[in-house]
Design a protein around this motif. Sequence first.
Motif, mmCIF file in Angstrom:
data_model
loop_
_atom_site.group_PDB
_atom_site.id
_atom_site.type_symbol
_atom_site.label_atom_id
_atom_site.label_comp_id
_atom_site.label_asym_id
_atom_site.label_seq_id
_atom_site.Cartn_x
_atom_site.Cartn_y
_atom_site.Cartn_z
ATOM 1 N N MET A 100 32.451 41.421 29.080
ATOM 2 C CA MET A 100 32.297 40.788 30.395
ATOM 3 C C MET A 100 33.653 40.606 31.069
ATOM 4 O O MET A 100 33.791 40.808 32.273
ATOM 5 C CB MET A 100 31.616 39.437 30.248
ATOM 6 C CG MET A 100 30.167 39.511 29.935
ATOM 7 S SD MET A 100 29.528 37.852 29.721
ATOM 8 C CE MET A 100 28.117 38.192 28.731
ATOM 9 N N GLN A 101 34.654 40.230 30.287
ATOM 10 C CA GLN A 101 35.979 40.032 30.855
ATOM 11 C C GLN A 101 36.567 41.355 31.341
ATOM 12 O O GLN A 101 37.162 41.416 32.420
ATOM 13 C CB GLN A 101 36.899 39.404 29.814
ATOM 14 C CG GLN A 101 38.208 38.943 30.388
ATOM 15 C CD GLN A 101 39.037 38.187 29.362
ATOM 16 O OE1 GLN A 101 38.754 38.239 28.165
ATOM 17 N NE2 GLN A 101 40.040 37.501 29.827
ATOM 18 N N SER A 102 36.381 42.422 30.567
ATOM 19 C CA SER A 102 36.903 43.718 31.009
ATOM 20 C C SER A 102 36.154 44.208 32.238
ATOM 21 O O SER A 102 36.752 44.804 33.138
ATOM 22 C CB SER A 102 36.829 44.738 29.880
ATOM 23 O OG SER A 102 35.499 45.043 29.570
ATOM 24 N N ASP A 103 34.833 43.959 32.303
ATOM 25 C CA ASP A 103 34.075 44.330 33.502
ATOM 26 C C ASP A 103 34.560 43.549 34.720
ATOM 27 O O ASP A 103 34.646 44.084 35.825
ATOM 28 C CB ASP A 103 32.582 44.075 33.302
ATOM 29 C CG ASP A 103 31.950 45.044 32.328
ATOM 30 O OD1 ASP A 103 32.592 46.077 32.013
ATOM 31 O OD2 ASP A 103 30.835 44.756 31.857
ATOM 32 N N LEU A 104 34.893 42.280 34.509
ATOM 33 C CA LEU A 104 35.388 41.445 35.601
ATOM 34 C C LEU A 104 36.721 41.978 36.108
ATOM 35 O O LEU A 104 36.965 42.046 37.312
ATOM 36 C CB LEU A 104 35.537 40.002 35.127
ATOM 37 C CG LEU A 104 35.877 38.965 36.180
ATOM 38 C CD1 LEU A 104 34.752 38.886 37.195
ATOM 39 C CD2 LEU A 104 36.105 37.625 35.542
ATOM 40 N N HIS A 105 37.588 42.397 35.194
ATOM 41 C CA HIS A 105 38.879 42.958 35.604
ATOM 42 C C HIS A 105 38.688 44.277 36.333
ATOM 43 O O HIS A 105 39.400 44.578 37.285
ATOM 44 C CB HIS A 105 39.794 43.155 34.395
ATOM 45 C CG HIS A 105 40.351 41.878 33.875
ATOM 46 N ND1 HIS A 105 41.162 41.066 34.631
ATOM 47 C CD2 HIS A 105 40.212 41.252 32.683
ATOM 48 C CE1 HIS A 105 41.508 40.011 33.924
ATOM 49 N NE2 HIS A 105 40.932 40.092 32.728
ATOM 50 N N ASP A 107 36.035 45.070 38.153
ATOM 51 C CA ASP A 107 35.549 44.729 39.492
ATOM 52 C C ASP A 107 36.679 44.242 40.374
ATOM 53 O O ASP A 107 36.756 44.579 41.550
ATOM 54 C CB ASP A 107 34.460 43.656 39.411
ATOM 55 C CG ASP A 107 33.164 44.202 38.866
ATOM 56 O OD1 ASP A 107 33.009 45.440 38.849
ATOM 57 O OD2 ASP A 107 32.305 43.388 38.461
ATOM 58 N N ALA A 108 37.578 43.426 39.820
ATOM 59 C CA ALA A 108 38.709 42.915 40.607
ATOM 60 C C ALA A 108 39.616 44.063 41.015
ATOM 61 O O ALA A 108 40.148 44.076 42.129
ATOM 62 C CB ALA A 108 39.474 41.879 39.799
ATOM 63 N N GLU A 111 37.981 45.849 43.947
ATOM 64 C CA GLU A 111 38.085 45.090 45.202
ATOM 65 C C GLU A 111 39.486 45.166 45.772
ATOM 66 O O GLU A 111 39.666 45.242 46.977
ATOM 67 C CB GLU A 111 37.680 43.634 44.972
ATOM 68 C CG GLU A 111 36.191 43.462 44.900
ATOM 69 C CD GLU A 111 35.798 42.003 44.919
ATOM 70 O OE1 GLU A 111 36.636 41.162 45.268
ATOM 71 O OE2 GLU A 111 34.648 41.721 44.581
ATOM 72 N N SER A 112 40.501 45.134 44.900
ATOM 73 C CA SER A 112 41.870 45.217 45.421
ATOM 74 C C SER A 112 42.126 46.609 46.009
ATOM 75 O O SER A 112 42.895 46.753 46.938
ATOM 76 C CB SER A 112 42.877 44.888 44.329
ATOM 77 O OG SER A 112 42.835 45.870 43.315
ATOM 78 N N GLU A 113 41.451 47.631 45.461
ATOM 79 C CA GLU A 113 41.593 48.965 46.037
ATOM 80 C C GLU A 113 40.950 49.053 47.413
ATOM 81 O O GLU A 113 41.423 49.758 48.287
ATOM 82 C CB GLU A 113 40.960 50.006 45.120
ATOM 83 C CG GLU A 113 41.733 50.238 43.855
ATOM 84 C CD GLU A 113 41.025 51.199 42.913
ATOM 85 O OE1 GLU A 113 39.968 51.735 43.297
ATOM 86 O OE2 GLU A 113 41.519 51.395 41.802
ATOM 87 N N LYS A 114 39.829 48.314 47.586
ATOM 88 C CA LYS A 114 39.150 48.321 48.883
ATOM 89 C C LYS A 114 40.015 47.663 49.952
ATOM 90 O O LYS A 114 40.038 48.088 51.085
ATOM 91 C CB LYS A 114 37.803 47.593 48.805
ATOM 92 C CG LYS A 114 36.739 48.358 48.075
ATOM 93 C CD LYS A 114 35.454 47.571 48.062
ATOM 94 C CE LYS A 114 34.375 48.296 47.300
ATOM 95 N NZ LYS A 114 33.148 47.498 47.224
ATOM 96 N N ASN A 115 40.697 46.559 49.564
ATOM 97 C CA ASN A 115 41.492 45.811 50.552
ATOM 98 C C ASN A 115 42.831 46.420 50.707
ATOM 99 O O ASN A 115 43.464 47.080 51.080
ATOM 100 C CB ASN A 115 41.676 44.354 50.119
ATOM 101 C CG ASN A 115 40.352 43.644 50.071
ATOM 102 O OD1 ASN A 115 39.456 43.973 50.826
ATOM 103 N ND2 ASN A 115 40.225 42.681 49.194
#
Length: 115
Positions: A100-105, A107-108, A111-115
């Motif tokens: 779960m922690q690796s999936d969260l990283h 996803d983060a 998102e940073s690539e999108k912004n």
Amino acid sequence: MSDEDQQSENRHKSLEDLGTRLQAARKAQEGKESQGPRKASAYGSAVRLVSELVAGLVVGLMLGLFMDEWLGTGPWLLIVFLFLGIGAGIMNVLKAAKKMQSDLHLDAGHESEKN
């Protein structure tokens, strides 16, 4: 202007209006998709972790009871398999938490690539 020209113009306006509404709906849906799974995943993650722990405990308990009944060894196999089940449950919880922690990283990072 003939009736056919008027109808053609009305269709063209209605298609433009439909295109505008579709774009607005897609933009609104993108915002919901990015927020929806995260809210649900917190509760789902908690349920998953608890079920992993309880499943290991129950499997160890049931296996110990069965082995004691079958071999007539008293409570000893129950105790051994209960501890093994607790250990397996804790290991499963740790593995699930790491995933779960690796999936969260991940996803983060997206998102940073999108912004």
